[in-house]
Motif scaffolding. Structure first.
Motif, short mmCIF file in Angstrom:
data_model
loop_
_atom_site.label_atom_id
_atom_site.label_comp_id
_atom_site.label_asym_id
_atom_site.label_seq_id
_atom_site.Cartn_x
_atom_site.Cartn_y
_atom_site.Cartn_z
N HIS A 55 -22.42 72.19 53.47
CA HIS A 55 -22.93 70.94 53.30
C HIS A 55 -23.81 70.30 54.48
O HIS A 55 -23.62 70.57 55.55
N HIS A 96 -20.24 66.50 47.78
CA HIS A 96 -20.70 65.06 47.65
C HIS A 96 -22.18 65.04 47.43
O HIS A 96 -22.55 63.88 47.08
N PHE A 111 -17.55 55.02 59.52
CA PHE A 111 -17.64 56.49 59.16
C PHE A 111 -18.87 56.11 58.12
O PHE A 111 -18.86 55.18 57.19
N GLU A 112 -19.99 57.02 58.22
CA GLU A 112 -21.03 56.86 57.20
C GLU A 112 -21.66 55.52 57.45
O GLU A 112 -22.32 54.95 56.65
N ASP A 117 -16.36 68.88 51.33
CA ASP A 117 -15.80 67.59 51.66
C ASP A 117 -14.47 67.55 50.52
O ASP A 117 -13.84 66.80 50.71
N ASP A 130 -22.92 64.81 59.66
CA ASP A 130 -21.42 64.97 60.34
C ASP A 130 -20.73 66.37 60.27
O ASP A 130 -20.02 66.48 61.10
N HIS A 131 -21.64 67.09 59.54
CA HIS A 131 -21.39 68.55 59.47
C HIS A 131 -22.41 69.63 59.84
O HIS A 131 -22.12 70.94 60.13
N HIS A 190 -12.91 67.67 56.71
CA HIS A 190 -12.19 66.32 57.29
C HIS A 190 -10.62 66.69 57.06
O HIS A 190 -10.28 66.95 55.72
N GLU A 231 -24.87 67.04 55.11
CA GLU A 231 -24.61 65.76 55.72
C GLU A 231 -24.61 65.65 57.21
O GLU A 231 -23.71 66.68 57.75
FE1 FEO Z 1 -20.28 64.42 52.85
FE2 FEO Z 1 -18.10 64.65 55.81
O1 FEO Z 1 -19.68 64.76 54.69
#
Ligand code: FEO
Length: 616
Positions: A80, A148, A24-25, A167, A84-85, A228, A82
């Motif tokens: 957000h 985040h 992840f990341e 997040d 992943d979203h 998540h 990032e």
């Molecule tokens: Fe900061 Fe799942 O993203």
């Protein structure tokens, strides 16, 4: 084929799980997968909250199409940016060309950085506390910068009291068919992953998480929908309490995390012996070999435990490489407010101890113990006393309850008032009847004392009218409150005196046991009738010993505990605009403003004394 889950009549989880992601990341292993959560609100207007990762977007689009049921998509709220979203935003604008994107200025800036997209026309830019009416729902936007990323915001749905928390309150791990945290054993099976998620994703930003918690403090939240992990509809206060600890860098528990780097096992040997010495002193330990344990696990453990021990060999005249990485990670994640001890090893020039301390100097509020143990190649018998010394030094910084040998020599009348809060109290409505007058009060002191015959005791404050009734009539009922109990029950029976109010005023039920005394058929899981066989005067309280005359189970819900009440039922006081000096009643939240609390002060709401107030 679509795969979504209903949360409420008009809110649907349309997210997707990913069990193929290795890191992840690119840095955090997710052996149990991860969920990318997205939510669709079907109101007069349709609203999608966030999108998903590139890897799973096809299933996501199927979910949205099915959950929309042929309706058009009116809004996409972007909490957000990032990826992943946000990875599916571009495709979504093509699929739903009339869709408006709801976001803040910073999000818009990031969107332009990530995408080549002309997004001027279909954007609603929002600021702190702006609202969007969608029909039955009013969505309020709350900025959460650096929880985040800097653009992060959350949404509060005023109609259903739902928080779309971005997040915050997330967790690693795929959902495996469940959606709500109360469908799984979260504490046992997921709390470690929730902590690892928090510590590694937002652990660095404790101040910003605290700022968000402050904004949420005045909100009545019934549902938390994070990006998540599981949706929260029960025990929300318990999870917020964890976030309060983590964001404050307060250890969750007393104990020692030992992280060691050992090339040939000698440093590990010293660490093992220390762990044994600590356990001998009753101190909890957890050990991690930094060469084989992912750094994210160690960061997580450091957020959990009060004490950190780093044991490292010297390598290339520095700290062993894997230990160096772990320490860098801990500094980057802002670990603070811990007690630290160091063991170094080196066959010809041990320097790792000093270098570890230098590295940790970047952290705030670390108490680095002076008892560094320095080993030349391997621990020798004459150095065992140094390991003992380190164990003693660690024990000396722990509360007395953990130091068994100290307790024997402490003053025989030494009392730590906080120890009283370790009792696992339940909460009960104690009811009685005198003539035509019914009355009841909240107590936490009902227990069974014998089984043959069934016999119980209750301690009742003499200030309660119910006390006088029981003294006179010798009979009472105990309704055992369950986790379904609402705050109004505590207000009704706890915050007024039956001497001048009717505690049952406005109550729609009139349920009684064979002794003629009322009980609560709702918010309870059992009722027990008692007939007093003895009473003892203990100053402020009378202790009644009673034979059980009737007892019935009313539901299978868990009994409410003191802790559950504080975390999940008692409303959180709104975040104060300016901090006033004062003392807060732990029982009902009443604030006494002033520099000092009078020794004989009684809470005007719940009648508890100074021992139940804490300074704010
Ligand atoms: Fe900061 Fe799942 O993203």
């Amino acid at each position: 084929m679509h795969c979504f889950k209903k949360i409420t009549d008009d809110l649907t989880w349309v997210g997707v799980n990913d069990r193929r992601l290795a890191m992840f990341e690119g840095v955090y292993s997710v052996p149990d997968g991860v969920s990318y959560n997205s939510y669709l609100l079907n109101d007069e207007k349709t609203v999608l909250f966030d999108t998903v990762d590139e890897a799973v977007r096809q299933r996501f689009f199927e979910n949205i199409a099915e959950a929309l049921g042929g309706r058009k998509l009116d809004y996409l709220v972007v909490h957000h940016m990032e990826p992943d979203h946000s990875a599916a935003i571009l495709d979504l604008t093509a699929l739903y060309p009339d869709m408006k994107i709801v976001c803040n200025e910073k999000t818009l800036e990031f969107m332009r950085q990530f995408f080549d997209l002309d997004i001027k026309s279909g954007v609603v830019v929002v600021k702190e506390n702006d609202t969007l009416e969608t029909g039955r729902h009013t969505l309020r936007f709350i900025m959460a910068p650096m929880v985040h990323w800097p653009e992060v915001m959350v949404t509060y749905d005023e109609a259903d009291k739902s928080l779309f928390s971005a997040d915050a309150f997330g967790c690693f791990g795929a959902l495996n068919g469940a959606l709500f945290a109360d469908e799984v054993n979260f504490e046992k099976d997921y709390m470690d992953e929730a902590r690892r998620y928090y510590a590694n994703i937002v652990g660095k930003y404790g101040t910003q998480v605290k700022a968000l918690l402050g904004k949420l403090a005045g909100l009545d939240i019934s549902l938390i929908c994070p990006l998540h992990g599981f949706v929260w509809r029960k025990k929300i206060g318990d999870y917020i309490a964890k976030y309060t600890l983590w964001s404050d860098y307060t250890p969750e528990e007393y104990g020692v995390m030992i992280a060691y780097a050992s090339v040939y096992g000698n440093t590990e040997n010293a660490a093992e012996i220390l762990a044994c010495r600590l356990r001998d002193r009753g101190i909890k330990t957890a050990m991690y070999d930094v060469s084989v344990t992912p750094s994210s696990d160690i960061v997580s453990a450091a957020f959990r435990f009060s004490h950190l021990v780093f044991a490292s060999t010297t390598y290339n005249a520095g700290i062993f490489v894997a230990m160096d990485e772990v320490l860098s990670d801990l500094v980057a994640h802002n670990i603070q407010n811990r007690v630290v001890a160091v063991i170094e090893n080196g066959s010809w020039a041990p320097t790792s101890g000093c270098l570890i301390c230098e590295k940790l100097a970047a952290c705030k509020d670390l108490n680095i113990l002076e008892n560094t143990v320095s080993i030349r190649s391997a621990l020798k018998a004459e150095q065992l006393s140094e390991i003992d010394g380190m164990a003693d030094a660690i024990a000396a910084t722990l509360p007395a309850v953990l130091k068994k040998e100290d307790l024997a020599t402490t003053a025989p009348d030494a009392i730590e008032p906080q120890a009283m809060f370790k009792f696992s109290y339940g909460l009960f409505v104690l009811t009685a009847k005198d003539g035509d007058k019914d009355n009841g009060c909240i107590i936490n002191t009902a227990i069974q004392i014998t089984e043959k015959p069934y016999r119980i005791s209750v301690a009742v404050n003499k200030a309660n009218y119910t006390h006088d009734m029981i003294l006179k009539t010798g009979v009472f009922n105990i309704s055992v409150l369950s986790e379904s109990a609402v705050f109004a029950v505590f207000e009704q029976f706890g915050f007024h005196s039956g001497r001048d109010t009717d505690k049952f005023s406005g109550v729609e039920y009139d349920d009684r046991t064979a002794n003629g005394i009322r009980y609560l058929p709702k918010y309870t899981n059992g009722v027990i009738s008692g007939s007093v066989s003895a009473s003892f005067d203990y100053g402020t309280h009378t202790v009644f010993i009673a034979d059980v005359t009737q007892a019935f189970v009313l539901s299978n819900e868990p009994s409410v505990t003191y802790q559950y009440y504080f975390n999940n039922i008692k409303p959180k006081p709104p975040a104060p605009k300016e901090q006033k000096k004062g003392f807060i009643c732990r029982i009902c939240g009443y604030l006494y403003e002033g520099e000092a609390l009078p020794a004989d002060y009684l809470c005007p709401l719940c009648k508890h004394g100074v021992e139940d107030f804490e300074e704010q």
